[in-house]
Design a protein around this motif. Structure first.
Motif, short mmCIF file in Angstrom:
data_model
loop_
_atom_site.label_atom_id
_atom_site.label_comp_id
_atom_site.label_asym_id
_atom_site.label_seq_id
_atom_site.Cartn_x
_atom_site.Cartn_y
_atom_site.Cartn_z
N UNK A 291 65.41 4.76 -1.14
CA UNK A 291 65.07 5.52 0.07
C UNK A 291 65.12 7.03 -0.13
N UNK A 292 65.42 7.49 -1.35
CA UNK A 292 65.44 8.93 -1.60
C UNK A 292 64.03 9.50 -1.55
N UNK A 293 63.91 10.74 -1.10
CA UNK A 293 62.64 11.47 -1.06
C UNK A 293 61.59 10.77 -0.19
N UNK A 294 62.05 10.03 0.83
CA UNK A 294 61.11 9.33 1.69
C UNK A 294 60.54 10.28 2.74
N UNK A 295 59.24 10.50 2.75
CA UNK A 295 58.66 11.42 3.73
C UNK A 295 58.78 10.87 5.15
N UNK A 296 59.11 11.76 6.07
CA UNK A 296 59.15 11.37 7.47
C UNK A 296 60.53 11.02 7.99
N UNK A 297 61.53 10.85 7.11
CA UNK A 297 62.89 10.56 7.58
C UNK A 297 63.47 11.80 8.26
N UNK A 299 66.69 11.95 9.41
CA UNK A 299 68.14 12.03 9.19
C UNK A 299 68.40 12.78 7.89
N UNK A 300 68.48 14.10 7.97
CA UNK A 300 68.50 14.96 6.80
C UNK A 300 69.75 14.77 5.93
N UNK A 301 70.93 14.62 6.54
CA UNK A 301 72.16 14.50 5.76
C UNK A 301 72.14 13.22 4.92
#
Length: 370
Positions: A291-297, A299-301
C-alpha cells in the motif's frame, strides 16, 4: 404436566417421525465421506508431513515462536487438498475452533472453503451453498460429472480446522491426488496481507492465485500482524528446497519507536543470510509494502509509515546488490500499483487488490523461474 396422544393423532405423529428418521438414514447411506488427513494436505512445509494437525507450523516450534505466531500458525491459510471424482455433487463438512468472521472480513473469507477444478490447464470455479454452524457444511451441486479434471479445495484462511471430510454419492468414485511429481514450491513469509486479509473467499488470496497461475505449490507462512522476520520461522523456511523464497514482511516492520532504520536493515540482511546458508543460488524476493505510494490515499501519516519502511527495504536491497549478491530481486510497491479501489481499510486488499498483488508476483516469478 405430561401430555399423551391416543388414536389417530398418535399414529400420524409416529408416522411423521419415522419418515424423518428414514430420510436421514437414507441420506447418510447414500453418501460416503472421506476424511482429509495430514498425508493429503498440500501448501505446507515438508516437515508438516509428519504432523496430524491441519495447521502450518510443526509442533516442535511451540514454545520457540511467540504465542501469537504459534496460534496464527494453526490457521489453515494456503492449505489445500487435490482430489478426483465424477460426482455431480460434492459436500464438504468440517469444524473450526476460532471466530467465524472479523469486522473487516466476511465469514466466507475467514472460515469458508473454496472449490476449483483444473481441466486441460484451465481453472474453473464452483460456488457452493453453505451453513455455518457447529459443523460447517458446503454443498457444491450440479457441477457436472467431471471425469478428467482435478479438484482443488482451499481451506479457511483465518481459522483453525479441527477436522474436515469430503462426501460424494456412494455410487460415484473418489480419490485424493498425491502430486508426487509436483514442482518445487514457492515459500512466502509475510503478514496479514499474505495470510489472506481481506478477501471474500480463500481462492482469492494472492498466494493461492499465484499457485494456480504458476502451477507451483505455495507454502504460506504469513502471520497476521506478526510477519517479523523471526529466526525460528526463517530456519523453517530454509529447510525447504524451494523454487523461490518471498520475504513480504515490511507491513509489520514499521520504522518508529520500536525499530529504527539500522535495525530493520539488520533484520533483512539476517533473513537473507539464513536462507543463503543452505540455498546460495536460489531466488529471493524482497517486497515493498503493497500500500506504499498509493495515489489518492488521504491518510498521510499512515502512508508515510508504509513508504518509510519500503524505502529502507529498497536501500538495503540496493546495497546488497552492489556488494555482489546474486539472485536477489525487489518487487516494488509501484509495480503492484494498488489504488483507492483496492483495499478494505488502511492496508488490507479486497479481491481486486489481491489480484493486483498476485499479478505483480506472477510477472516477476515467471521471469525468474523460466
Amino acid at each position: 404436566m405430561r401430555m399423551y396422544m391416543t388414536g389417530w393423532r398418535a399414529v400420524i405423529v409416529c408416522a411423521f417421525l419415522c419418515s424423518v428418521c428414514s430420510l436421514s438414514v437414507f441420506g447418510q447411506s447414500e453418501r460416503t465421506f472421506y476424511p482429509v488427513g495430514a498425508e493429503v494436505l498440500q501448501g505446507r512445509s515438508k516437515e508438516m508431513r509428519n504432523e496430524i494437525s491441519i495447521g502450518r507450523l510443526p509442533s516442535r516450534l511451540q514454545g520457540q515462536v511467540r504465542d501469537a505466531v504459534w496460534n496464527l500458525g494453526q490457521n489453515a491459510a494456503g492449505i489445500y487438498v487435490d482430489f478426483r471424482t465424477d460426482a455431480d455433487t460434492i459436500v464438504v463438512r468440517y469444524a473450526v475452533s476460532g471466530g467465524l468472521n472479523m469486522p473487516h472480513m466476511p465469514t466466507t473469507g475467514v472460515s469458508g472453503v473454496d472449490l476449483y477444478l483444473k481441466e486441460a490447464n484451465t481453472w474453473r470455479w464452483a460456488y457452493g451453498s453453505y451453513q455455518f454452524k457447529d459443523t460447517i457444511q458446503y454443498t457444491f451441486s450440479n457441477i457436472g460429472n467431471n471425469k478428467t479434471g482435478v479438484y482443488r479445495l482451499y481451506l479457511p484462511l483465518y481459522n483453525t480446522v479441527k477436522w474436515l471430510e469430503i462426501g460424494v454419492d456412494k455410487s460415484q468414485w473418489f480419490s485424493f491426488v498425491d502430486n508426487k511429481e509436483k514442482k518445487a514450491p514457492i515459500v512466502v513469509y509475510g503478514t496479514s496481507i499474505a495470510q489472506g486479509a481481506c478477501v471474500s473467499r480463500p481462492g482469492m488470496a494472492w498466494t493461492n492465485i499465484l499457485g494456480r497461475s504458476l502451477n507451483n505449490e505455495v507454502i504460506n507462512l504469513a502471520f497476521s500482524g506478526n510477519g517479523r522476520l523471526e529466526q525460528p520461522v526463517l530456519d523453517l523456511i530454509a529447510q525447504e528446497d524451494a523454487a523461490a523464497y518471498v520475504l513480504d514482511c515490511l507491513p509489520n516492520l514499521a520504522v518508529g519507536p520500536q525499530r529504527n532504520e539500522k535495525q530493520l536493515d539488520s533484520l533483512i540482511v539476517g533473513a537473507i543470510k539464513t536462507i543463503r546458508v543452505k540455498h546460495p543460488q536460489k531466488p529471493i524476493v524482497l517486497t515493498g509494502h503493497s500500500s506504499a505510494f498509493t495515489p489518492g490515499f488521504m491518510n498521510k501519516a499512515t502512508l508515510a509509515e508504509y513508504e518509510k519502511s519500503t524505502e529502507v527495504g529498497k536501500a538495503t536491497f540496493d546495497r546488497l546488490i552492489k556488494e555482489g549478491n546474486k539472485n536477489l530481486y525487489w518487487l516494488d510497491s509501484r509495480e503492484i500499483a494498488l489504488d483507492v479501489n483496492s483495499t478494505v481499510d488502511y492496508a488490507h486488499p479486497n479481491d481486486y487488490g489481491m489480484n493486483k498483488i498476485a499479478q505483480s508476483y506472477i510477472r516477476l516469478l515467471q521471469k525468474i523461474l523460466k
